[in-house]
Structures are given as structure tokens and as C-alpha cells.
Design a protein around this motif. Structure first.
Motif, PDB file in Angstrom:
ATOM      1  N   MET A   1       0.821  -1.198   0.000  1.00  0.00           N
ATOM      2  CA  MET A   1       0.000   0.000   0.000  1.00  0.00           C
ATOM      3  C   MET A   1       0.864   1.261   0.000  1.00  0.00           C
ATOM      4  SD  MET A   1      -3.112   1.032  -0.012  1.00  0.00           S
ATOM      5  CE  MET A   1      -4.326   2.084   0.651  1.00  0.00           C
ATOM      6  N   ALA A   2       1.930   1.273   0.793  1.00  0.00           N
ATOM      7  CA  ALA A   2       2.801   2.452   0.862  1.00  0.00           C
ATOM      8  C   ALA A   2       3.460   2.713  -0.491  1.00  0.00           C
ATOM      9  CB  ALA A   2       3.849   2.273   1.948  1.00  0.00           C
ATOM     10  N   ARG A   3       3.796   1.653  -1.210  1.00  0.00           N
ATOM     11  CA  ARG A   3       4.390   1.834  -2.543  1.00  0.00           C
ATOM     12  C   ARG A   3       3.407   2.492  -3.493  1.00  0.00           C
ATOM     13  NH1 ARG A   3       7.384  -3.271  -4.939  1.00  0.00           N
ATOM     14  NH2 ARG A   3       7.811  -1.824  -6.632  1.00  0.00           N
ATOM     15  N   ASN A   4       2.148   2.063  -3.448  1.00  0.00           N
ATOM     16  CA  ASN A   4       1.120   2.667  -4.294  1.00  0.00           C
ATOM     17  C   ASN A   4       0.916   4.130  -3.945  1.00  0.00           C
ATOM     18  OD1 ASN A   4       0.731   0.259  -5.605  1.00  0.00           O
ATOM     19  ND2 ASN A   4      -1.049  -0.317  -4.385  1.00  0.00           N
ATOM     20  N   HIS A   5       0.937   4.429  -2.664  1.00  0.00           N
ATOM     21  CA  HIS A   5       0.787   5.802  -2.179  1.00  0.00           C
ATOM     22  C   HIS A   5       1.933   6.672  -2.715  1.00  0.00           C
ATOM     23  CE1 HIS A   5      -0.814   8.696   0.730  1.00  0.00           C
ATOM     24  NE2 HIS A   5       0.430   8.969   1.072  1.00  0.00           N
ATOM     25  N   GLU A   6       3.141   6.174  -2.638  1.00  0.00           N
ATOM     26  CA  GLU A   6       4.319   6.910  -3.116  1.00  0.00           C
ATOM     27  C   GLU A   6       4.287   7.068  -4.635  1.00  0.00           C
ATOM     28  OE1 GLU A   6       7.799   9.083  -3.103  1.00  0.00           O
ATOM     29  OE2 GLU A   6       6.481   8.547  -1.433  1.00  0.00           O
ATOM     30  N   LYS A   8       1.611   7.099  -6.571  1.00  0.00           N
ATOM     31  CA  LYS A   8       0.556   8.067  -6.871  1.00  0.00           C
ATOM     32  C   LYS A   8       1.072   9.483  -6.654  1.00  0.00           C
ATOM     33  CE  LYS A   8      -4.190   9.207  -5.516  1.00  0.00           C
ATOM     34  NZ  LYS A   8      -5.295   8.842  -4.614  1.00  0.00           N
ATOM     35  N   HIS A  63      -1.461  17.133  -0.934  1.00  0.00           N
ATOM     36  CA  HIS A  63      -0.299  16.342  -0.500  1.00  0.00           C
ATOM     37  C   HIS A  63       0.246  16.793   0.842  1.00  0.00           C
ATOM     38  CE1 HIS A  63      -0.435  14.387  -4.321  1.00  0.00           C
ATOM     39  NE2 HIS A  63      -0.258  15.524  -4.954  1.00  0.00           N
ATOM     40  N   ARG A  66       3.935  17.496   2.213  1.00  0.00           N
ATOM     41  CA  ARG A  66       4.829  17.233   1.076  1.00  0.00           C
ATOM     42  C   ARG A  66       4.646  18.256  -0.041  1.00  0.00           C
ATOM     43  NH1 ARG A  66       5.032  10.973  -0.256  1.00  0.00           N
ATOM     44  NH2 ARG A  66       6.967  11.613  -1.235  1.00  0.00           N
ATOM     45  N   THR A 120      -2.956  12.563  -1.582  1.00  0.00           N
ATOM     46  CA  THR A 120      -2.337  11.466  -0.839  1.00  0.00           C
ATOM     47  C   THR A 120      -2.313  11.744   0.660  1.00  0.00           C
ATOM     48  OG1 THR A 120      -0.156  12.428  -1.242  1.00  0.00           O
ATOM     49  CG2 THR A 120      -0.899  10.703  -2.762  1.00  0.00           C
ATOM     50  N   ASP A 121      -2.419  13.005   1.063  1.00  0.00           N
ATOM     51  CA  ASP A 121      -2.335  13.370   2.479  1.00  0.00           C
ATOM     52  C   ASP A 121      -2.959  14.750   2.644  1.00  0.00           C
ATOM     53  OD1 ASP A 121      -1.666  13.283   5.164  1.00  0.00           O
ATOM     54  OD2 ASP A 121       0.360  14.033   4.839  1.00  0.00           O
TER      55      ASP A 121
END
Length: 132
Positions: A1-6, A8, A63, A66, A120-121
Motif C-alpha cells: 500500500m505504501a508503494r502505491n501511495h508513493e 501516486k 499532499h 509534502r 495522498t495526504d
């Protein structure tokens, strides 16, 4: 999941930085947030959307911390917002305690949908505009 988030985050920010922002920045009616670059000290203009309510302008960063403009605000909160072609100076405040999902319901619908889809955030930002 973290990889997909990054992934994206990287895809969305690259597209915005290289394609979307240079185009929309030129539109005379596009809302812009002008911050001061935290390293360069130069003005940085970011196309975005939000809503003015009295002497306050509300937006949600897709984001969060970030986003370059959020990082610039943390360094220098004095900003300018171009709303309908007119620049307004003000002071930006990062509001981590504000619920960005609830805030998006009060902001322009199309932009809010894009922030939800590509974000994403999420993080709420309030700009207190100087009295005019």
C-alpha cells in the motif's frame, strides 16, 4: 500500500509540475497562491482552488506537508492569493486539526473531487487576508 501511495504522489506531482501548472498559471481567472521560496527567497506561484469567505480564503492541500507551497508557508506564512484576477496579501495558517474531508464539502465541487481523487495526504490551509 505504501508503494502505491508513493507512486501516486510521484505521478500526480510530476504531471502537475511539468504540464498542468505551467498551463493553468497563465489563465487570468485561475486562483493562484504566491508563497516565498524557503531556499531561494523567490516568489512561487501555485495554481489551486478554494473559497473566499469574508476576509478568509480556505483551501485543502492534496499532499499535505509534502506540498512545496505548504513547506514554503511553514517557513514564511506571508502570502498573496490571486482571486478572480486580483491579488490579496495575507497570512497563511496550516490547520492539521481541521478535518480536510469536511472542509472539502464547503469548497468548489470540481476541485474538491480532484483533491479527493489525486490527493495522498490532505491538509487544510486558511489564509487570513489583510483588510482592504
Amino acid at each position: 500500500m505504501a508503494r502505491n501511495h508513493e507512486l501516486k504522489f510521484r505521478v500526480v506531482t510530476t504531471f502537475q509540475r511539468r504540464v498542468l501548472n505551467p498551463l493553468t498559471r497563465r489563465l487570468p481567472t485561475q486562483t493562484l497562491l504566491e508563497t516565498t521560496g524557503r531556499s531561494s527567497g523567490l516568489p512561487r506561484r501555485t495554481p489551486l482552488d478554494g473559497r473566499r469567505v469574508g476576509d478568509t480564503f480556505w483551501l485543502v492541500s492534496e499532499h499535505g506537508d509534502r506540498s512545496q507551497y505548504v513547506r514554503n508557508i511553514r517557513s514564511e506564512p506571508r502570502v498573496r492569493v490571486r482571486i478572480r484576477g486580483t491579488w490579496h496579501p495575507g497570512t497563511a495558517h496550516i490547520l492539521p486539526a481541521d478535518d480536510p474531508h469536511t472542509r472539502l464539502r464547503s469548497l468548489p465541487t470540481l476541485n474538491s473531487a480532484a483533491v479527493r481523487a489525486f490527493g495522498t495526504d490532505l491538509l487544510t490551509v486558511r489564509v487570513d487576508l489583510d483588510g482592504e
